[in-house]
Scaffold this motif. Structure first.
Motif, PDB file in Angstrom:
ATOM      1  N   ALA A 139       4.664  -3.937   8.219  1.00 20.48           N
ATOM      2  CA  ALA A 139       3.741  -2.937   7.855  1.00 20.48           C
ATOM      3  C   ALA A 139       2.672  -3.551   7.040  1.00 20.48           C
ATOM      4  CB  ALA A 139       4.658  -2.083   7.046  1.00 20.48           C
ATOM      5  N   ALA A 140       2.951  -4.633   6.402  1.00 25.26           N
ATOM      6  CA  ALA A 140       1.619  -5.269   5.698  1.00 25.26           C
ATOM      7  C   ALA A 140       0.824  -5.780   6.540  1.00 25.26           C
ATOM      8  CB  ALA A 140       2.315  -6.202   4.666  1.00 25.26           C
ATOM      9  N   ALA A 141       1.107  -6.442   7.516  1.00 25.51           N
ATOM     10  CA  ALA A 141       0.149  -7.080   8.426  1.00 25.51           C
ATOM     11  C   ALA A 141      -0.766  -6.078   9.192  1.00 25.51           C
ATOM     12  CB  ALA A 141       1.049  -7.834   9.530  1.00 25.51           C
ATOM     13  N   THR A 142       0.110  -4.990   9.654  1.00 23.25           N
ATOM     14  CA  THR A 142      -0.650  -3.637  10.165  1.00 23.25           C
ATOM     15  C   THR A 142      -1.766  -3.079   9.511  1.00 23.25           C
ATOM     16  OG1 THR A 142       1.336  -3.398  11.630  1.00 23.25           O
ATOM     17  CG2 THR A 142      -0.494  -1.600  11.397  1.00 23.25           C
ATOM     18  N   ALA A 143      -1.279  -3.032   8.047  1.00 20.76           N
ATOM     19  CA  ALA A 143      -2.401  -2.233   7.322  1.00 20.76           C
ATOM     20  C   ALA A 143      -3.442  -3.102   6.923  1.00 20.76           C
ATOM     21  CB  ALA A 143      -1.461  -2.050   5.761  1.00 20.76           C
ATOM     22  N   ALA A 144      -3.221  -4.413   6.645  1.00 22.19           N
ATOM     23  CA  ALA A 144      -4.257  -5.423   6.640  1.00 22.19           C
ATOM     24  C   ALA A 144      -5.198  -5.363   7.848  1.00 22.19           C
ATOM     25  CB  ALA A 144      -3.492  -7.054   6.258  1.00 22.19           C
ATOM     26  N   ARG A 145      -4.827  -5.337   8.922  1.00 25.03           N
ATOM     27  CA  ARG A 145      -5.740  -5.403   9.854  1.00 25.03           C
ATOM     28  C   ARG A 145      -6.695  -4.079   9.948  1.00 25.03           C
ATOM     29  NH1 ARG A 145      -3.632  -8.720  14.487  1.00 25.03           N
ATOM     30  NH2 ARG A 145      -5.144  -7.650  15.821  1.00 25.03           N
ATOM     31  N   ILE A 146      -5.973  -3.060   9.447  1.00 23.32           N
ATOM     32  CA  ILE A 146      -6.707  -1.744   9.611  1.00 23.32           C
ATOM     33  C   ILE A 146      -7.550  -1.750   8.500  1.00 23.32           C
ATOM     34  CG2 ILE A 146      -6.612   0.866   9.444  1.00 23.32           C
ATOM     35  CD1 ILE A 146      -5.444  -0.410  11.969  1.00 23.32           C
ATOM     36  N   ALA A 147      -7.315  -2.449   7.417  1.00 25.59           N
ATOM     37  CA  ALA A 147      -8.217  -2.456   6.403  1.00 25.59           C
ATOM     38  C   ALA A 147      -9.329  -3.402   6.580  1.00 25.59           C
ATOM     39  CB  ALA A 147      -7.337  -3.235   4.981  1.00 25.59           C
ATOM     40  N   ARG A 148      -9.183  -4.299   7.292  1.00 24.30           N
ATOM     41  CA  ARG A 148     -10.394  -5.082   7.712  1.00 24.30           C
ATOM     42  C   ARG A 148     -11.396  -4.391   8.501  1.00 24.30           C
ATOM     43  NH1 ARG A 148     -11.186  -9.036   4.097  1.00 24.30           N
ATOM     44  NH2 ARG A 148      -9.698 -10.533   3.968  1.00 24.30           N
ATOM     45  N   VAL A 149     -10.923  -3.261   9.394  1.00 31.89           N
ATOM     46  CA  VAL A 149     -11.929  -2.468  10.183  1.00 31.89           C
ATOM     47  C   VAL A 149     -12.527  -1.614   9.347  1.00 31.89           C
ATOM     48  CG1 VAL A 149     -11.959  -0.870  12.022  1.00 31.89           C
ATOM     49  CG2 VAL A 149     -10.226  -2.613  11.875  1.00 31.89           C
ATOM     50  N   LEU A 150     -11.868  -1.052   8.411  1.00 32.18           N
ATOM     51  CA  LEU A 150     -12.509  -0.057   7.302  1.00 32.18           C
ATOM     52  C   LEU A 150     -13.444  -0.780   6.402  1.00 32.18           C
ATOM     53  CD1 LEU A 150      -9.333   1.856   6.208  1.00 32.18           C
ATOM     54  CD2 LEU A 150     -11.052   2.600   7.800  1.00 32.18           C
ATOM     55  N   LEU A 193       0.385   2.986   4.669  1.00 28.70           N
ATOM     56  CA  LEU A 193       1.255   1.876   4.491  1.00 28.70           C
ATOM     57  C   LEU A 193       2.626   2.484   3.954  1.00 28.70           C
ATOM     58  CD1 LEU A 193       1.869  -1.080   3.911  1.00 28.70           C
ATOM     59  CD2 LEU A 193       0.483  -1.016   1.757  1.00 28.70           C
ATOM     60  N   PHE A 194       2.424   3.357   2.903  1.00 28.26           N
ATOM     61  CA  PHE A 194       3.555   4.111   2.248  1.00 28.26           C
ATOM     62  C   PHE A 194       4.476   4.805   3.668  1.00 28.26           C
ATOM     63  CE2 PHE A 194       6.232   7.373   0.667  1.00 28.26           C
ATOM     64  CZ  PHE A 194       6.624   7.228  -0.486  1.00 28.26           C
ATOM     65  N   GLU A 195       3.972   5.337   4.452  1.00 34.28           N
ATOM     66  CA  GLU A 195       4.423   5.857   5.665  1.00 34.28           C
ATOM     67  C   GLU A 195       5.375   4.714   6.460  1.00 34.28           C
ATOM     68  OE1 GLU A 195       3.913   8.959   9.310  1.00 34.28           O
ATOM     69  OE2 GLU A 195       2.236   7.925   8.320  1.00 34.28           O
ATOM     70  N   MET A 196       4.714   3.704   6.720  1.00 31.48           N
ATOM     71  CA  MET A 196       5.157   2.450   7.460  1.00 31.48           C
ATOM     72  C   MET A 196       6.401   1.816   6.967  1.00 31.48           C
ATOM     73  SD  MET A 196       1.874   0.639   9.233  1.00 31.48           S
ATOM     74  CE  MET A 196       0.957   0.214   7.968  1.00 31.48           C
TER      75      MET A 196
END
Length: 426
Positions: free
Chosen positions: A111-122, A194-197
């Motif tokens: 979950a953290a790795a996925t959120a980190a990748r999306i955060a970089r796009v944002l 992130l909370f949902e994941m």
């Protein structure tokens, strides 16, 4: 009613092959670009042509590997004489995050790795003055190369007063109050994601604006449970009712990456200490084994007369036998090996190998990879001594993905670790 059928051609170039998805006023097609002879995704909108044009322009401006690539935009006349807009995009194979979450929460590291990748796009979008406004589990696609952020259809420039809100559970409190668009809007949605994941559900799962507003008034935002404290605290900061107190998307990415690094160091340290504790015992047993067979049993009373046998750094070290995990699979491979290239005295195996086996075990336990597929990959990896061996494991991993035996997101994580191992082999 659909305005197009398989076989229709848009702009004398894009042949529509099959519908991938549809909803609202748009249909997503798998299509063939006859000019460049490649498969593409074509999103056709029967209405809201301006929305399609804005999505194409916004996404085309955003250069980031985890944002979907836009190739073309155009307008066409349907068989019924209506004008429809279309956006041509890169075709990606994967599973929507929402579909993955229907099976339950993700392990916190994933979950953290996925959120980190999306955060970089944002972060990249915000630098260009773009706010996505619809970050949600439906708009994240888990592919073999990692998560991708989709659908910039309602993206807007910073400061835009437009009232397009997005998906209720992910919309920030200030947007419900009519505040202009701001990057903190996306950070709030990222916190919900992130909370949902990690928990399996958003903090406020209400689906209407009225219910959402009432829920926020009557109960405080819950704290994510069952995850490291630093991750739960970061999630709370993203969900802060005040946009000024939320971190930036770039800060979120940095903090998630740091949490993952610290967790990896702790895990390697625990594993390394266990190996070091076992190594002298294993080495002594192997050193004494052949000699013990040649000597008669010692008289118990003569034990005090037995010579002391030193075990130094040059002693051979027996490879520990793999243990089974709760999932019925062998535990992670030890950091020592009987291979001359990876002897204990010469150099340790790359840390990525330890993480590779950990990901396999966790994936099997979570149902993200079939047990037989995990065992096959583990056994193949046990004999790897060169980059060619790593390539064979990667080939098998790709075969398992095509068979549906491994989830695309896990395949991407394992593939990245295999790349690290190949680099370590030189």
């Amino acid at each position: 009613m659909h305005q197009h059928e398989p076989g229709d051609v848009l702009a004398r170039r894009y042949v529509l092959l099959e519908r991938i998805a549809s909803g609202g006023t748009s249909v997503l097609w798998r299509a063939r670009d006859t000019a460049l002879e490649r498969l593409v995704a074509v999103k056709v909108l029967q209405e809201e042509r301006e929305l399609a044009r804005r999505e194409a322009r916004t996404t085309a401006r955003l250069e980031h590997p985890d944002a979907i690539e836009v190739y073309d935009y155009g307008e066409t006349v349907t068989a019924r004489g209506r004008v429809a807009a279309y956006v041509v995009m890169r075709l990606l194979d994967g599973v929507p995050l929402a579909e993955r979450l229907s099976a339950g929460p993700l392990p916190w590291r994933e979950a953290a790795a996925t959120a980190a990748r999306i955060a970089r796009v944002l972060e990249a979008a915000h630098r260009q003055g773009i706010v996505h406004r619809d970050v949600s589990a439906e708009n994240v696609l888990l592919t073999g190369s990692g998560p991708k952020l989709l659908d910039f259809g309602i993206a807007a420039p910073i400061g835009d007063p437009d009232d397009q809100r997005g998906t209720p559970p992910y919309v920030s409190p200030e947007r419900l109050a009519g505040a202009p668009v701001h990057p903190a809007v996306d950070v709030y949605a990222l916190g919900v994601l992130l909370f949902e994941m990690v928990t399996g559900a958003p903090p406020y799962p209400e689906t209407t604006w009225e219910e959402l507003e009432g829920a926020r008034r009557t109960r405080p935002c819950p704290r994510a449970a069952g995850v490291p404290g630093e991750l739960a605290a970061l999630c709370q900061r993203c969900l802060d009712p005040s946009p000024a107190r939320r971190p930036t998307a770039g800060d979120v990415a940095l903090r998630l990456a740091a949490a993952l690094r610290r967790a990896a160091v702790r895990r390697r340290l625990r594993y390394g200490l266990a190996v070091l504790a076992l190594a002298p015992v294993a080495g002594t047993a192997l050193w004494l084994g052949p000699r013990a067979a040649e000597q008669p049993p010692l008289d118990p009373g003569a034990a005090e007369q037995a010579p002391h046998v030193p075990v130094g750094p040059s002693s051979a070290v027996a490879e520990p036998q793999p243990q089974e995990t709760a999932a019925g699979l062998p535990a992670a491979a030890p950091l020592v090996s009987s291979s001359p290239r990876y002897s204990f005295a010469a150099r340790p195996l790359p840390h990525a190998l330890d993480r590779f086996h950990d990901e396999l075990s966790a994936g099997a336990a979570a149902g993200r990879i079939r047990a037989d597929a995990a065992l096959d990959l583990r056994q193949t990896m046990a004999h790897v001594t060169s980059r060619g061996g790593v390539a064979e494991v990667r080939r098998k991993l790709g075969d398992r993905l095509r068979e549906g035996a491994v989830e695309p997101g896990l395949r991407g994580d394992l593939d990245a670790l295999l790349a690290e191992i190949a680099a370590a082999l030189g």
